[in-house]
Design an enzyme around this catalytic site. Structure first.
Site, mmCIF file in Angstrom:
data_model
loop_
_atom_site.group_PDB
_atom_site.id
_atom_site.type_symbol
_atom_site.label_atom_id
_atom_site.label_comp_id
_atom_site.label_asym_id
_atom_site.label_seq_id
_atom_site.Cartn_x
_atom_site.Cartn_y
_atom_site.Cartn_z
ATOM 1 N N GLY A 11 0.833 -1.205 0.000
ATOM 2 C CA GLY A 11 0.000 0.000 0.000
ATOM 3 C C GLY A 11 0.865 1.251 0.000
ATOM 4 O O GLY A 11 2.103 1.169 -0.020
ATOM 5 N N TYR A 63 -8.702 -2.259 4.823
ATOM 6 C CA TYR A 63 -9.678 -2.192 3.737
ATOM 7 C C TYR A 63 -10.068 -0.724 3.648
ATOM 8 O O TYR A 63 -10.652 -0.175 4.585
ATOM 9 C CB TYR A 63 -10.902 -3.060 4.062
ATOM 10 C CG TYR A 63 -11.937 -3.075 2.962
ATOM 11 C CD1 TYR A 63 -12.113 -4.190 2.160
ATOM 12 C CD2 TYR A 63 -12.740 -1.957 2.708
ATOM 13 C CE1 TYR A 63 -13.053 -4.203 1.135
ATOM 14 C CE2 TYR A 63 -13.672 -1.951 1.687
ATOM 15 C CZ TYR A 63 -13.827 -3.083 0.913
ATOM 16 O OH TYR A 63 -14.759 -3.074 -0.100
ATOM 17 N N THR A 103 -7.820 6.134 11.092
ATOM 18 C CA THR A 103 -8.347 7.136 10.157
ATOM 19 C C THR A 103 -9.167 8.239 10.828
ATOM 20 O O THR A 103 -9.750 8.021 11.897
ATOM 21 C CB THR A 103 -9.236 6.432 9.110
ATOM 22 O OG1 THR A 103 -9.858 7.390 8.255
ATOM 23 C CG2 THR A 103 -10.330 5.608 9.758
ATOM 24 N N TYR A 127 -16.848 1.893 6.521
ATOM 25 C CA TYR A 127 -15.380 1.932 6.618
ATOM 26 C C TYR A 127 -14.969 2.472 7.990
ATOM 27 O O TYR A 127 -14.185 1.866 8.717
ATOM 28 C CB TYR A 127 -14.794 2.789 5.490
ATOM 29 C CG TYR A 127 -13.364 3.208 5.707
ATOM 30 C CD1 TYR A 127 -12.348 2.266 5.733
ATOM 31 C CD2 TYR A 127 -13.029 4.555 5.888
ATOM 32 C CE1 TYR A 127 -11.020 2.650 5.937
ATOM 33 C CE2 TYR A 127 -11.711 4.945 6.085
ATOM 34 C CZ TYR A 127 -10.710 3.987 6.112
ATOM 35 O OH TYR A 127 -9.405 4.369 6.330
ATOM 36 N N LYS A 131 -13.075 0.507 11.185
ATOM 37 C CA LYS A 131 -11.809 1.034 11.715
ATOM 38 C C LYS A 131 -11.952 1.369 13.207
ATOM 39 O O LYS A 131 -11.031 1.147 13.998
ATOM 40 C CB LYS A 131 -11.366 2.275 10.934
ATOM 41 C CG LYS A 131 -10.917 1.997 9.503
ATOM 42 C CD LYS A 131 -9.655 1.164 9.409
ATOM 43 C CE LYS A 131 -8.407 1.936 9.717
ATOM 44 N NZ LYS A 131 -7.180 1.116 9.523
#
Length: 291
Positions: A11, A63, A103, A127, A131
């Protein structure tokens, strides 16, 4: 010598850690991705840690497809929650240092001032929810010398990201529309990777510590796009559009600016302004010339 397991090494952030390996040669990096190590498999990770005498785990695996996560909740959950739980349990069992990347999307995005580490989380998309579950699992397991670093709007020379998308589209079109009502700070993955290496020897805490890291300054996606186009001297007009008009599948926070004072003060590090870091990235991409 520390043996560092880097997950998600293909990544954006993982690639930057790889690129900095020579500069931080006191560390030995074990670079893995989903094809070489299944971090949702506890026994597989445990065997890897024992075999390679791992001292540190830097979890860059995630992800991150925000819209797809609305449908692929199980897959997002597996990587963003279950795998993090495994890494935390293994770190506690074998007394490893653990750095986990999270995040800005764990916040609901309605603040007027930059988010602090201890502000309540309230994610509004799948998402962010997965997280957030990963963070909570890590805090509950509570391995010593473990750190959560929340970051925002990550981009790099490699991978898929906003900067490279804008560069590509501005070659193909004369006009681009970009949302102007979401505020945050772009983060150059190179800066974050370097910070991870710098803070690593100084991490010494008995319970999980959360830090925020993004480049200094604030902008909207529209202003970010304007800066990319202007710096790379593309003949393309950027037009503002509201989030409602853009109509993406997943909700995005309107305000996700992170307060980075804690990481700067704790580890005595300097964080560059987002415009300065963007120029460094564009230079590496060959989009602007030095000087």
């Amino acid at each position: 010598m520390s043996n560092i397991l880097v997950t998600g090494s293909n990544g954006q952030l993982g690639n930057e850690l790889r690129n900095l390996a020579d500069e931080f040669s006191m560390y030995s990096l074990f670079l893995t991705d989903k094809d070489t190590l299944d971090i949702s498999n506890f026994k597989e990770v445990e065997a890897f840690v024992i075999k390679n005498k791992i001292n540190v785990i830097v979890n860059c695996a995630a992800y991150t497809n925000v819209d797809k996560a609305e449908d692929e909740v199980e897959m997002a959950n597996n990587i963003n929650f279950e795998a993090v739980k495994n890494l935390a349990e293994i770190s506690k069992k074998y007394q490893l240092k653990l750095i986990h990347i999270s995040t800005d999307y764990v916040f609901e995005g309605t603040s007027q001032i930059p988010y602090l580490e201890n502000d309540p989380t309230n994610p509004k998309n799948q998402y962010g929810k997965t997280k957030n579950l990963g963070e909570k699992a890590m805090e509950q397991i509570n391995p010593a010398n473990s750190v959560i670093i929340r970051t925002s709007w990550l981009y790099a020379v490699s991978g898929h990201n906003f900067v490279k998308t804008m560069l590509k589209l501005s070659k193909e079109r004369t006009e681009l529309t970009v949302v102007n009502d979401q505020i945050g700070s772009p983060t150059y993955a190179f800066d974050l990777a370097k910070t991870i290496f710098l803070i690593l020897p100084k991490i010494n805490n008995q319970s999980v510590e959360i830090y925020h890291y993004s480049n200094q300054g604030a902008c909207s996606w529209f202003q970010f796009a304007q800066e990319i186009i202007a710096a790379s001297k593309r003949d393309c007009k950027v037009l503002p559009v509201s989030s409602k008009e853009f109509n993406s599948k997943a909700y995005r926070p309107n305000f996700s600016l992170l307060n980075t004072e804690k990481i700067r003060n704790t580890f005595q590090i300097e964080i560059p302004n987002w415009k300065e870091s963007l120029n460094k990235c564009l230079l590496k991409l060959g989009e602007i010339k030095e000087g």
